[in-house]
Design a protein around this motif. Structure first.
Motif, PDB file in Angstrom:
ATOM      1  N   TYR A  92     122.032  44.863  87.721  1.00  0.00           N
ATOM      2  CA  TYR A  92     123.226  44.381  87.003  1.00  0.00           C
ATOM      3  C   TYR A  92     124.219  45.492  86.640  1.00  0.00           C
ATOM      4  CZ  TYR A  92     120.377  40.179  86.449  1.00  0.00           C
ATOM      5  OH  TYR A  92     119.594  39.068  86.703  1.00  0.00           O
ATOM      6  N   ASP A  93     123.713  46.709  86.445  1.00  0.00           N
ATOM      7  CA  ASP A  93     124.562  47.842  86.022  1.00  0.00           C
ATOM      8  C   ASP A  93     125.623  48.098  87.100  1.00  0.00           C
ATOM      9  OD1 ASP A  93     123.887  51.368  85.233  1.00  0.00           O
ATOM     10  OD2 ASP A  93     125.734  50.197  85.291  1.00  0.00           O
ATOM     11  N   GLY A  94     126.863  47.750  86.772  1.00  0.00           N
ATOM     12  CA  GLY A  94     127.968  47.918  87.724  1.00  0.00           C
ATOM     13  C   GLY A  94     128.146  46.694  88.604  1.00  0.00           C
ATOM     14  N   ASP A 126     130.792  56.331  92.890  1.00  0.00           N
ATOM     15  CA  ASP A 126     130.105  57.397  92.144  1.00  0.00           C
ATOM     16  C   ASP A 126     130.418  57.376  90.646  1.00  0.00           C
ATOM     17  OD1 ASP A 126     129.689  61.013  92.608  1.00  0.00           O
ATOM     18  OD2 ASP A 126     128.360  59.420  91.862  1.00  0.00           O
ATOM     19  N   GLU A 127     130.270  56.226  90.027  1.00  0.00           N
ATOM     20  CA  GLU A 127     130.418  56.175  88.560  1.00  0.00           C
ATOM     21  C   GLU A 127     129.265  56.937  87.918  1.00  0.00           C
ATOM     22  OE1 GLU A 127     128.302  54.524  86.304  1.00  0.00           O
ATOM     23  OE2 GLU A 127     129.566  54.757  84.542  1.00  0.00           O
ATOM     24  N   GLU A 128     128.066  56.802  88.467  1.00  0.00           N
ATOM     25  CA  GLU A 128     126.879  57.388  87.828  1.00  0.00           C
ATOM     26  C   GLU A 128     126.802  58.908  88.003  1.00  0.00           C
ATOM     27  OE1 GLU A 128     124.972  53.686  86.561  1.00  0.00           O
ATOM     28  OE2 GLU A 128     125.004  55.779  85.970  1.00  0.00           O
ATOM     29  N   GLY A 129     127.251  59.410  89.139  1.00  0.00           N
ATOM     30  CA  GLY A 129     127.090  60.856  89.390  1.00  0.00           C
ATOM     31  C   GLY A 129     125.641  61.220  89.656  1.00  0.00           C
ATOM     32  N   GLU A 193     125.665  45.253  78.503  1.00  0.00           N
ATOM     33  CA  GLU A 193     125.716  46.140  77.332  1.00  0.00           C
ATOM     34  C   GLU A 193     124.797  47.346  77.500  1.00  0.00           C
ATOM     35  OE1 GLU A 193     124.210  44.487  73.657  1.00  0.00           O
ATOM     36  OE2 GLU A 193     123.993  46.515  72.865  1.00  0.00           O
ATOM     37  N   GLN A 194     123.672  47.144  78.129  1.00  0.00           N
ATOM     38  CA  GLN A 194     122.667  48.202  78.363  1.00  0.00           C
ATOM     39  C   GLN A 194     122.010  48.650  77.053  1.00  0.00           C
ATOM     40  OE1 GLN A 194     125.533  50.759  80.787  1.00  0.00           O
ATOM     41  NE2 GLN A 194     123.822  50.680  82.228  1.00  0.00           N
ATOM     42  N   GLY A 195     122.185  47.873  76.024  1.00  0.00           N
ATOM     43  CA  GLY A 195     121.584  48.168  74.720  1.00  0.00           C
ATOM     44  C   GLY A 195     121.207  46.845  74.050  1.00  0.00           C
ATOM     45  N   VAL A 287     124.185  64.387  76.422  1.00  0.00           N
ATOM     46  CA  VAL A 287     124.478  64.195  74.996  1.00  0.00           C
ATOM     47  C   VAL A 287     125.528  63.104  74.852  1.00  0.00           C
ATOM     48  CG1 VAL A 287     125.208  65.305  72.835  1.00  0.00           C
ATOM     49  CG2 VAL A 287     124.045  66.657  74.611  1.00  0.00           C
ATOM     50  N   ARG A 288     125.278  62.172  73.921  1.00  0.00           N
ATOM     51  CA  ARG A 288     126.266  61.101  73.680  1.00  0.00           C
ATOM     52  C   ARG A 288     126.616  61.081  72.188  1.00  0.00           C
ATOM     53  NH1 ARG A 288     126.138  57.697  78.346  1.00  0.00           N
ATOM     54  NH2 ARG A 288     125.098  59.030  79.880  1.00  0.00           N
ATOM     55  N   ALA A 289     127.885  60.870  71.894  1.00  0.00           N
ATOM     56  CA  ALA A 289     128.324  60.696  70.501  1.00  0.00           C
ATOM     57  C   ALA A 289     129.672  59.990  70.498  1.00  0.00           C
ATOM     58  CB  ALA A 289     128.442  62.049  69.799  1.00  0.00           C
ATOM     59  N   GLY A 355     127.547  52.643  73.838  1.00  0.00           N
ATOM     60  CA  GLY A 355     126.791  53.905  73.873  1.00  0.00           C
ATOM     61  C   GLY A 355     126.737  54.458  75.291  1.00  0.00           C
ATOM     62  N   ALA A 356     126.924  53.576  76.283  1.00  0.00           N
ATOM     63  CA  ALA A 356     126.915  54.017  77.691  1.00  0.00           C
ATOM     64  C   ALA A 356     128.336  54.390  78.118  1.00  0.00           C
ATOM     65  CB  ALA A 356     126.403  52.882  78.579  1.00  0.00           C
ATOM     66  N   GLY A 357     128.408  55.283  79.090  1.00  0.00           N
ATOM     67  CA  GLY A 357     129.705  55.670  79.634  1.00  0.00           C
ATOM     68  C   GLY A 357     130.118  54.711  80.737  1.00  0.00           C
ATOM     69  N   HIS A 358     131.422  54.616  80.965  1.00  0.00           N
ATOM     70  CA  HIS A 358     131.941  53.698  81.995  1.00  0.00           C
ATOM     71  C   HIS A 358     133.240  54.240  82.592  1.00  0.00           C
ATOM     72  CE1 HIS A 358     129.112  50.616  80.740  1.00  0.00           C
ATOM     73  NE2 HIS A 358     129.422  50.901  79.495  1.00  0.00           N
ATOM     74  N   SER A 381     118.053  49.008  80.390  1.00  0.00           N
ATOM     75  CA  SER A 381     118.941  49.273  81.534  1.00  0.00           C
ATOM     76  C   SER A 381     118.512  50.583  82.194  1.00  0.00           C
ATOM     77  CB  SER A 381     120.394  49.371  81.082  1.00  0.00           C
ATOM     78  OG  SER A 381     121.258  49.564  82.196  1.00  0.00           O
ATOM     79  N   HIS A 382     119.147  50.883  83.341  1.00  0.00           N
ATOM     80  CA  HIS A 382     118.722  52.055  84.140  1.00  0.00           C
ATOM     81  C   HIS A 382     117.230  51.940  84.429  1.00  0.00           C
ATOM     82  CE1 HIS A 382     122.345  54.922  83.315  1.00  0.00           C
ATOM     83  NE2 HIS A 382     122.683  53.789  83.886  1.00  0.00           N
ATOM     84  N   SER A 383     116.842  50.704  84.787  1.00  0.00           N
ATOM     85  CA  SER A 383     115.433  50.376  85.029  1.00  0.00           C
ATOM     86  C   SER A 383     115.360  49.110  85.885  1.00  0.00           C
ATOM     87  CB  SER A 383     114.723  50.106  83.695  1.00  0.00           C
ATOM     88  OG  SER A 383     113.567  49.307  83.889  1.00  0.00           O
TER      89      SER A 383
HETATM   90  O1  HGY Z   1     125.526  57.368  82.030  1.00  0.00           O
HETATM   91  C1  HGY Z   1     126.089  56.337  81.666  1.00  0.00           C
HETATM   92  O2  HGY Z   1     126.281  56.097  80.494  1.00  0.00           O
HETATM   93  C2  HGY Z   1     126.568  55.358  82.707  1.00  0.00           C
HETATM   94  O3  HGY Z   1     125.505  54.533  83.040  1.00  0.00           O
HETATM   95  N1  HGY Z   1     127.079  56.027  83.865  1.00  0.00           N
END
Ligand code: HGY
Ligand code: MN
Ligand code: MN
Length: 420
Positions: A92-94, A126-129, A193-195, A287-289, A355-358, A381-383
Motif C-alpha cells: 500500500y505504501d505509495g 525513488d521516493e524511498e531512496g 498513515e503508516q502509523g 532521525v525524524r522530528a 511522522g513519515a516522509g513523503h 508499514s514498511h512490512s
Molecule cells: O522514510 C519515509 O518516511 C518514507 O517512507 N519514505
C-alpha cells in the motif's frame, strides 16, 4: 461513517501492481529505483493512464506523468505518490496513492466531470531512496531542484545512480528535462498513515497538517583488523563494539521523548570475517522530528554519542549528513478542500502530523500541497504485514475525487503568493 462500496477496479490495480517486484518468499515487495521491477510497474501505470484517456509517459527522471488536459489550460492540479518501495515493503505504501488516483479519475469521468484546470497523476521515482540513499529523487527533479550531486551515489554492488539510469536507457544529462513545477498550481497525495493514530481514533480519513522533517546520517567507525584468537581485548580497536555502544546510546537519546525518533536501519561490518576483529563499521541513522530545531539538536546529540563511543574503543569516526528534508506545512487551501471532501461523504476525519516522509514535503516547497491519509491496520508499514481495508481504500478514493473537484472549482493560492 461513510457508506462507500469497495471499488473493484482499485483492488485489481493494487493486486496487479503488488505482483510486480513481489519477493520470492515472505510476501514483501521490492521495487528499487532504476530496477526492472520499478520500470515494469511504471510502464504498467502508463498503460492504465492511457486506458483512462490521459496522455501518459515516463519523464527524464523516471517519473510517470499522466495528464488530463483541460480546455481552459492553466496550472495543473497534480495528484501523486510513488511506486518504488523499501526492501520487502508492503503493497500500500505509495501504490495506494496511485491506485486511488486512478479510481478518482474513473469516478470523476463517470460523473461527467470536466476539469477547469489540467489534472495530472504522477508516480514519482525513488521516493524511498532505498537503493542509493537518494530519497525523493524524482519529485525533486520534477520540482526543478538539482539532483545531479546524487548521480555518483552507489548502491551495495557499487553501481552509481548514473550507471543505473543509463542501463535503463535514461540519460543523466537530460535530468533537467523533468522540471515541470512551473506548470503546477497545487499538489495532492493520498497515502496510508503508516502509523496507529487514525485506527486508534476510529477515523476513516486523516487530514495532514504537516510532515515531520527527516535527517539521514551515515556513520563510519574505523578500528583495526586483528586475529580473533590471538588478540587480547586490551589491544583491540573493534569497530563493531564501538558501533554497538553508539547504537545503544542512540536508543537512549530518543527513548524518553517521542518528539524525536531515531532509527538505525542498516549496518555493514568490514572485512566481515567471523574470525577477524572488525576493522570498520558503517551504519545509517534516520532521525525524524516535527520541528527543524529538534532535528538540529538531534544531529548534535548523535555526533556526541558517536564521538564518545569511538573514543571508548580508540576508533576514528565520521558522521556524514546524507539527507535533510525540513518539516513541511500543508497549505490551508488544500487541507480545507480535503476536510470538505471527507464531510461530503460523511467520513470520520481527524487532523494529524505525518511522522513519515513523503514527496508532498518536496512539492510543498514550491506549491500549495496537502495529503489525505487512510488508516493502517495496527499502524504497521514498511512490512509485508502492511494492510488497509478495502472499505478504507474506497473511502479514500472517494474523498480524493471530491477534493479534486473542490480544488478544481476554487481559486488556488497562486505560486507567486505561495512563495511570497
Ligand atoms: O522514510 C519515509 O518516511 C518514507 O517512507 N519514505
Ligand atoms: Mn515508505
Ligand atoms: Mn510512501
Amino acid at each position: 461513517m461513510a457508506r462507500i462500496a469497495p471499488a473493484g477496479l482499485l483492488a485489481r490495480d493494487l493486486d496487479e501492481l503488488a505482483a510486480i517486484g513481489a519477493d520470492a518468499t515472505g510476501g514483501g515487495i521490492t521495487r528499487f529505483a532504476w530496477s526492472d521491477a520499478l520500470l515494469d510497474a511504471s510502464r504498467s501505470l502508463v498503460e492504465r493512464l492511457a486506458a483512462l484517456g490521459l496522455e501518459a509517459g515516463i519523464d527524464a527522471a523516471g517519473n510517470v506523468v499522466g495528464r488530463w488536459c483541460a480546455p481552459g489550460g492553466g496550472k495543473a492540479l497534480v495528484v501523486g505518490s510513488h511506486l518504488d518501495t523499501v526492501p520487502s515493503g508492503g503493497r500500500y505504501d505509495g501504490a495506494l496513492g496511485i491506485a486511488a488516483g486512478l479510481e478518482a479519475i474513473r469516478l470523476l469521468r463517470a460523473r461527467g466531470f470536466v476539469p477547469r484546470r489540467p489534472l495530472w497523476l504522477v508516480a514519482f521515482n525513488d521516493e524511498e531512496g532505498a537503493r542509493f540513499g537518494t530519497a525523493m529523487f524524482g519529485s525533486r527533479a520534477f520540482a526543478g531542484e538539482d539532483v545531479t550531486p546524487l548521480l555518483e551515489r552507489r548502491d551495495r554492488d557499487g553501481t552509481t545512480v548514473a550507471e543505473a539510469m543509463a542501463a535503463q536507457g535514461f540519460d543523466p544529462r537530460r535530468l533537467g528535462d523533468a522540471r515541470a513545477i512551473d506548470d503546477v498550481g497545487a499538489y495532492l497525495e493520498l497515502h496510508i498513515e503508516q502509523g496507529p493514530v487514525l485506527e486508534s481514533r476510529g477515523c476513516e480519513i486523516g487530514v495532514v497538517t504537516a510532515i515531520a522533517g527527516v535527517l539521514g546520517l551515515d556513520v563510519t567507525l574505523g578500528g583495526e583488523a586483528a586475529h580473533a584468537g590471538t588478540t587480547p581485548v586490551a589491544l583491540r580497536r573493534d569497530a563493531l563494539v564501538g558501533a554497538a555502544r553508539a547504537i545503544a546510546g542512540l536508543r537512549e537519546l530518543a527513548a524518553d521523548r517521542d518528539a524525536v525518533r531515531v532509527t538505525v536501519g542498516t549496518i555493514e561490518v568490514l572485512p566481515g570475517g567471523f574470525n577477524v576483529v572488525p576493522a570498520e563499521c558503517r551504519f545509517s541513522v534516520d532521525v525524524r522530528a516535527a520541528e527543524a530545531s529538534l532535528l538540529d539538536e538531534a544531529e548534535r546529540a548523535v555526533r556526541a554519542v558517536v564521538a564518545e563511543a569511538a573514543a571508548g574503543e580508540r576508533l576514528e569516526s565520521d558522521v556524514a549528513v546524507v539527507r535533510r528534508l525540513a518539516p513541511a506545512a500543508m497549505d490551508p487551501s488544500v487541507t480545507r478542500a480535503i476536510a470538505a471532501g471527507a464531510r461530503a461523504v460523511d467520513a470520520r476525519s481527524a487532523e494529524l502530523v505525518s511522522g513519515a516522509g513523503h514527496d508532498a514535503m518536496v512539492l510543498a516547497r514550491h506549491v500549495p500541497a496537502g495529503m489525505v491519509f487512510v488508516p493502517s491496520r495496527g499502524g504497521v508499514s514498511h512490512s509485508p504485514r502492511e494492510h488497509t481495508s478495502e472499505e478504507h481504500c474506497a473511502v479514500g478514493a472517494e474523498v480524493l475525487a471530491r477534493t479534486v473537484e473542490g480544488l478544481d472549482a476554487s481559486p488556488l493560492t497562486t505560486t507567486e503568493e505561495y512563495r511570497a
